[in-house]
Design a protein around this motif. Sequence first.
Motif, PDB file in Angstrom:
ATOM      1  N   ASP A 550      29.595  33.743  30.470  1.00  0.00           N
ATOM      2  CA  ASP A 550      29.600  35.173  29.423  1.00  0.00           C
ATOM      3  C   ASP A 550      30.593  35.816  29.471  1.00  0.00           C
ATOM      4  O   ASP A 550      31.562  36.373  28.783  1.00  0.00           O
ATOM      5  CB  ASP A 550      28.161  35.845  29.113  1.00  0.00           C
ATOM      6  N   LEU A 551      31.013  36.398  30.755  1.00  0.00           N
ATOM      7  CA  LEU A 551      32.174  36.865  30.846  1.00  0.00           C
ATOM      8  C   LEU A 551      34.048  36.129  31.141  1.00  0.00           C
ATOM      9  O   LEU A 551      34.447  36.138  30.402  1.00  0.00           O
ATOM     10  CB  LEU A 551      32.126  37.817  32.517  1.00  0.00           C
ATOM     11  N   LEU A 552      32.650  35.044  31.111  1.00  0.00           N
ATOM     12  CA  LEU A 552      34.126  33.678  31.456  1.00  0.00           C
ATOM     13  C   LEU A 552      34.825  33.413  30.025  1.00  0.00           C
ATOM     14  O   LEU A 552      36.100  33.404  29.554  1.00  0.00           O
ATOM     15  CB  LEU A 552      33.802  32.965  31.819  1.00  0.00           C
ATOM     16  N   ILE A 553      34.017  33.548  29.345  1.00  0.00           N
ATOM     17  CA  ILE A 553      34.025  33.300  27.691  1.00  0.00           C
ATOM     18  C   ILE A 553      34.870  34.508  27.559  1.00  0.00           C
ATOM     19  O   ILE A 553      35.673  34.225  26.933  1.00  0.00           O
ATOM     20  CB  ILE A 553      32.690  32.656  26.645  1.00  0.00           C
ATOM     21  N   GLN A 554      34.463  35.574  27.467  1.00  0.00           N
ATOM     22  CA  GLN A 554      35.521  36.913  27.365  1.00  0.00           C
ATOM     23  C   GLN A 554      36.418  36.378  27.792  1.00  0.00           C
ATOM     24  O   GLN A 554      37.466  36.997  27.329  1.00  0.00           O
ATOM     25  CB  GLN A 554      34.236  38.282  27.686  1.00  0.00           C
ATOM     26  N   ARG A 555      36.337  36.901  28.982  1.00  0.00           N
ATOM     27  CA  ARG A 555      37.726  36.840  29.719  1.00  0.00           C
ATOM     28  C   ARG A 555      38.758  35.827  28.510  1.00  0.00           C
ATOM     29  O   ARG A 555      39.679  35.791  28.353  1.00  0.00           O
ATOM     30  CB  ARG A 555      38.430  36.081  30.884  1.00  0.00           C
ATOM     31  N   TRP A 616      26.209  30.237  39.650  1.00  0.00           N
ATOM     32  CA  TRP A 616      25.751  28.759  40.062  1.00  0.00           C
ATOM     33  C   TRP A 616      25.611  27.854  38.679  1.00  0.00           C
ATOM     34  O   TRP A 616      26.942  26.962  38.944  1.00  0.00           O
ATOM     35  CB  TRP A 616      24.829  28.396  41.150  1.00  0.00           C
ATOM     36  N   ARG A 617      24.941  28.620  37.681  1.00  0.00           N
ATOM     37  CA  ARG A 617      24.937  27.680  36.847  1.00  0.00           C
ATOM     38  C   ARG A 617      26.513  28.195  35.327  1.00  0.00           C
ATOM     39  O   ARG A 617      26.986  26.725  35.276  1.00  0.00           O
ATOM     40  CB  ARG A 617      24.109  28.322  35.537  1.00  0.00           C
ATOM     41  N   SER A 618      26.916  28.693  36.162  1.00  0.00           N
ATOM     42  CA  SER A 618      27.725  28.849  35.639  1.00  0.00           C
ATOM     43  C   SER A 618      28.758  28.101  36.051  1.00  0.00           C
ATOM     44  O   SER A 618      30.037  27.392  34.978  1.00  0.00           O
ATOM     45  CB  SER A 618      28.705  30.264  35.454  1.00  0.00           C
ATOM     46  N   ALA A 619      29.348  27.917  37.182  1.00  0.00           N
ATOM     47  CA  ALA A 619      30.175  26.745  37.279  1.00  0.00           C
ATOM     48  C   ALA A 619      29.760  25.067  37.345  1.00  0.00           C
ATOM     49  O   ALA A 619      31.129  25.152  36.900  1.00  0.00           O
ATOM     50  CB  ALA A 619      30.242  27.286  38.998  1.00  0.00           C
ATOM     51  N   ARG A 620      28.398  25.137  37.300  1.00  0.00           N
ATOM     52  CA  ARG A 620      28.007  23.974  36.752  1.00  0.00           C
ATOM     53  C   ARG A 620      28.277  23.718  35.618  1.00  0.00           C
ATOM     54  O   ARG A 620      28.399  22.240  35.255  1.00  0.00           O
ATOM     55  CB  ARG A 620      26.710  24.017  36.742  1.00  0.00           C
ATOM     56  N   LEU A 621      28.369  24.634  34.532  1.00  0.00           N
ATOM     57  CA  LEU A 621      28.643  24.498  33.691  1.00  0.00           C
ATOM     58  C   LEU A 621      29.774  23.772  32.709  1.00  0.00           C
ATOM     59  O   LEU A 621      31.269  22.784  32.418  1.00  0.00           O
ATOM     60  CB  LEU A 621      27.859  25.132  32.363  1.00  0.00           C
ATOM     61  N   LEU A 622      31.239  24.794  34.110  1.00  0.00           N
ATOM     62  CA  LEU A 622      31.977  24.501  33.848  1.00  0.00           C
ATOM     63  C   LEU A 622      32.900  22.878  34.526  1.00  0.00           C
ATOM     64  O   LEU A 622      33.914  22.315  33.341  1.00  0.00           O
ATOM     65  CB  LEU A 622      33.163  25.267  34.485  1.00  0.00           C
ATOM     66  N   GLN A 623      32.140  22.965  35.556  1.00  0.00           N
ATOM     67  CA  GLN A 623      32.360  21.505  36.020  1.00  0.00           C
ATOM     68  C   GLN A 623      32.051  20.071  35.431  1.00  0.00           C
ATOM     69  O   GLN A 623      32.526  19.134  34.767  1.00  0.00           O
ATOM     70  CB  GLN A 623      32.265  21.117  37.382  1.00  0.00           C
ATOM     71  N   ARG A 624      30.662  21.265  34.420  1.00  0.00           N
ATOM     72  CA  ARG A 624      30.224  19.350  33.741  1.00  0.00           C
ATOM     73  C   ARG A 624      31.296  19.503  32.392  1.00  0.00           C
ATOM     74  O   ARG A 624      31.859  17.694  32.475  1.00  0.00           O
ATOM     75  CB  ARG A 624      28.378  19.441  33.654  1.00  0.00           C
ATOM     76  N   PHE A 625      31.839  19.977  31.759  1.00  0.00           N
ATOM     77  CA  PHE A 625      32.334  19.431  30.754  1.00  0.00           C
ATOM     78  C   PHE A 625      34.141  19.958  30.681  1.00  0.00           C
ATOM     79  O   PHE A 625      34.768  20.034  30.070  1.00  0.00           O
ATOM     80  CB  PHE A 625      32.149  21.421  29.817  1.00  0.00           C
ATOM     81  N   ALA A 626      34.060  20.488  32.163  1.00  0.00           N
ATOM     82  CA  ALA A 626      35.800  20.319  32.313  1.00  0.00           C
ATOM     83  C   ALA A 626      36.465  21.707  31.505  1.00  0.00           C
ATOM     84  O   ALA A 626      37.279  21.314  30.851  1.00  0.00           O
ATOM     85  CB  ALA A 626      36.464  18.690  32.337  1.00  0.00           C
ATOM     86  N   GLY A 627      35.191  22.582  31.298  1.00  0.00           N
ATOM     87  CA  GLY A 627      36.151  23.507  30.110  1.00  0.00           C
ATOM     88  C   GLY A 627      34.421  23.773  28.811  1.00  0.00           C
ATOM     89  O   GLY A 627      33.813  23.666  28.977  1.00  0.00           O
ATOM     90  N   PHE A 628      35.373  24.276  27.838  1.00  0.00           N
ATOM     91  CA  PHE A 628      34.264  24.943  26.824  1.00  0.00           C
ATOM     92  C   PHE A 628      34.684  24.041  25.355  1.00  0.00           C
ATOM     93  O   PHE A 628      36.333  24.715  25.649  1.00  0.00           O
ATOM     94  CB  PHE A 628      33.549  26.111  27.133  1.00  0.00           C
ATOM     95  N   ALA A 636      25.478  26.579  22.901  1.00  0.00           N
ATOM     96  CA  ALA A 636      25.005  26.214  24.607  1.00  0.00           C
ATOM     97  C   ALA A 636      25.101  26.845  25.953  1.00  0.00           C
ATOM     98  O   ALA A 636      24.677  27.039  26.192  1.00  0.00           O
ATOM     99  CB  ALA A 636      25.298  24.976  23.994  1.00  0.00           C
ATOM    100  N   LEU A 637      26.376  27.236  25.597  1.00  0.00           N
ATOM    101  CA  LEU A 637      27.117  27.702  27.432  1.00  0.00           C
ATOM    102  C   LEU A 637      26.001  29.117  27.575  1.00  0.00           C
ATOM    103  O   LEU A 637      25.668  29.329  29.038  1.00  0.00           O
ATOM    104  CB  LEU A 637      28.545  27.479  27.158  1.00  0.00           C
ATOM    105  N   ILE A 638      25.846  30.063  26.954  1.00  0.00           N
ATOM    106  CA  ILE A 638      25.091  30.872  27.267  1.00  0.00           C
ATOM    107  C   ILE A 638      23.378  31.077  27.540  1.00  0.00           C
ATOM    108  O   ILE A 638      23.291  31.041  28.340  1.00  0.00           O
ATOM    109  CB  ILE A 638      24.989  32.417  25.711  1.00  0.00           C
ATOM    110  N   GLU A 639      23.184  30.234  26.411  1.00  0.00           N
ATOM    111  CA  GLU A 639      22.011  29.751  26.922  1.00  0.00           C
ATOM    112  C   GLU A 639      21.302  28.725  28.831  1.00  0.00           C
ATOM    113  O   GLU A 639      20.581  28.769  28.498  1.00  0.00           O
ATOM    114  CB  GLU A 639      21.180  29.107  25.322  1.00  0.00           C
ATOM    115  N   GLY A 640      22.344  28.379  28.649  1.00  0.00           N
ATOM    116  CA  GLY A 640      22.741  26.757  30.105  1.00  0.00           C
ATOM    117  C   GLY A 640      21.920  28.321  30.843  1.00  0.00           C
ATOM    118  O   GLY A 640      22.288  27.510  31.868  1.00  0.00           O
ATOM    119  N   VAL A 641      22.899  29.130  30.461  1.00  0.00           N
ATOM    120  CA  VAL A 641      22.722  30.307  31.682  1.00  0.00           C
ATOM    121  C   VAL A 641      22.021  31.134  31.745  1.00  0.00           C
ATOM    122  O   VAL A 641      21.089  31.889  32.891  1.00  0.00           O
ATOM    123  CB  VAL A 641      23.742  30.666  32.446  1.00  0.00           C
ATOM    124  N   TYR A 642      21.057  31.357  30.696  1.00  0.00           N
ATOM    125  CA  TYR A 642      20.236  33.175  30.194  1.00  0.00           C
ATOM    126  C   TYR A 642      19.427  32.321  29.733  1.00  0.00           C
ATOM    127  O   TYR A 642      18.403  32.931  29.839  1.00  0.00           O
ATOM    128  CB  TYR A 642      21.015  33.822  29.508  1.00  0.00           C
TER     129      TYR A 642
END
Length: 817
Positions: A550-555, A616-628, A636-642
């Motif tokens: 969520d903070l990465l999306i904010q940034r 780890w979940r956040s890094a996992r999603l970034l790697q899986r989608f190579a972004g967003f 989906a990203l938020i619920e994929g972590v929380y």
Amino acid sequence: ALQGITPSPGYVVRHDTLGWWFWEEEMAHTQDEILDPWLQAIMGHHGQPPLAVDHQNRAFKLLGSVTSGDRQAIHEYWQAVNQFLPVSSRPSALPRSCRPIWRRFSWWLAGLTVLADWLGSDQELFPFVNHSLPLVDYWQRAQQLADKAVHQAGLVYSAIAPTTDSFHRLFPHLSGQEPTPLQQLAGTVSLGEGARLFIVEDLTGAGKTEAAMVLIHRLLASGASDGFYVAMPTMATANAMYQRVGEIFRRLFQEDASLVLAHGARHSLDSFRRSWLGPNGENADVLPGNEISAGWHCRAWLADNAKKALLAQVGVGTIDQALMAVLTTKHQSLRLIGLFGKVLVVDEVHANDAYMHSVLKILLEFHAQSGGNVILLSATLPRKMRQELADSFMRGAGYTSSALPYTEHPYPLLTRIDAHSVVEIPVKTRHDRQRTVAATRIGSLEEMIQKILEAAASGACVAWVRNTVADAREGFQLLGQRWPKDRLTLFHARFAMGDRLEIEQQMVACFGRNSGPEQRRGRIVVATQVVEQSLDLDFDWLATDLAPIDLLIQRAGRLHRHRRMADGTPSNGPEQRQEPILWWFGPEAMDLPTSQWIKEPLPGTAAVYPDHGKLWRSARLLQRFAGFTLPTQARALIEGVYGEAAEAIPPGLSACTDRAAGERQAQSAQARFNTLKLADGYVATPHLWSDEGVIPTRLGDPVCTVRLLRWQDGQALPWYTTGSDVWSDSQLRIRQVYAAESDESAWDADLTAAVAGWRQRWPDQGRWVVVLPLTAAGAGWWQGTVRDNNRQQAVLFYHSCWGLVREEERSTMTKGE
């Protein structure tokens, strides 16, 4: 003097508690019990309910404090008041079914009483009467003086301007633009009835603030509220919001209204402050028995602009100022009455940790109970948090709580809860706000430095967000060895407020909506989390340490925030810069990480974000989608972590995640212990309430305010000398483990005398600050000493480019920077 008696404070119990005890012993049995919470709220006018003791102790202490003449006077006063006050105003006229409500509303009556007591303590407006006159005559005279006092204090609110074409009326600088879908919806959605909660979820840069202002204007014009307070997560975001609200708030009203920032900017309500300082600006007296007078309390309280913000018709500040309204701290009721009748706007609501989230739930319950309206804003609000906030509001408003439905198009979304329904309205996304952000992992610090320098050399402006102040300083120092200093900025929270405001102004000038190629070209900012929220900044490239998603999306919301031509010139046409890229520095999210997965490469990040499983979940999603892709993947990203269905935490990180979950539960439990219980009412308690600052609004190591002085050529001057409130601008906050008290033993006689002179002029007399005199140490550095929380001497350095630095930190930095 009228009685020919020499006054003597013979009582051993403070008069607020003494009055309640007298009532219980001698008068309560003759009256309806509904008066009890009413009278406790009035008698507890020193910021907390009266103390409760057993009958034996009460009677004994009364015997030594109340004379027979006192008893007669009290009874005669009670009879006289009952003769000239209207019968309809007596609580005993209420039906029994109203009594639980009356108890709950005693919280607000207590705040009104404290405010009345402090207003009435001004001896210039309310001079002592030195001759006998009937009480009813004094009452008529006092009401006339009270009317003058309320007007002079700025507490009479302005009429609301009409809402015709509200959007363009409020934002004339956007006259050539169509409102965003969210802003259009804010102007047309039904407001509903009763206490209302609006939850606004949309991308950063989608115009949530403007949409909230349109909603506020409509609520004000409908009579549902008469003012508003905007609560921000940090001082930096409060500063930015203050500027934005300051540009438009007068268009909400037909006449001048009061706007106050919850820190600094004290000049905004000078008339409010001056009404509590004597003609020579003197402070209040201490009464016999070391009891501080109401006049002193009032002056000190109003001198703290953070608290005034809740009484002004329009206030902007940190969320902490509002949260203190429901903590067991003295004078919380004054904050509560300050919020009464206002729209409470909480921005970046997702940014709260478990403790603050739990306190906010109680605040929503209180505010809804009073019929207050709430607007919550977020770009990244987890579903569970969203539901809990809604439940708290509905409980306070007396609505039947129910699970919030999720529509087929869950993001962006506007949710409205009122007396009759829960409505979720999907919001369309403006085409130019739909975008894909590529995310590229950077595996080493040197590689990140090289990427940033290459981007800046090509003419781009770059922000590097680091998770700790130490890491930000390290990055700033490394870049400073290879990039011009005048194109490089360090931004974090350990600057004196004046320096910090200057940095913020520079940031907005260089990276804000109206910045052009000359301001932007080749500029690099190294910052902490202070840059990720609510500042209207737009960067060409963004680098960041790994953080929760969520903070990465904010940034990422600071990437290409405004449409520009290829060279950075503002544009009303399509975006012409390259597709945005987010470089993130962190370890690879392998299938089976060890417990040292994040600790080894980023120890500071590991400490700031202790739930390494979510990292780890956040890094996992970034790697899986190579972004967003936003907004389609945001939920989906938020619920994929929380969310409950998120990927299982690997064994190597599960212990850490379990500890973090336990810590969150402990934080929630501590919040429940520290917060008020609405149903209890403002009633006598067996213990003293804490001074402000003792009960925290957010957890972590205790912090204190450090006030900086320059000690040079025999003069003690504020660190920041420009502006109307130089002492507020010369302050900053730091953990008490590093600075807990002034080191007065290191001061010579001249410095001691100089500081004593300033203390007499400070409204707070320096009671709650650590005074840090600084002497020049060369190359722009200044040096001083304080005492840490173990009372050991600690050396601190300050530099307007680096901020406040501990001696051990300074030893690792390049000298002469």
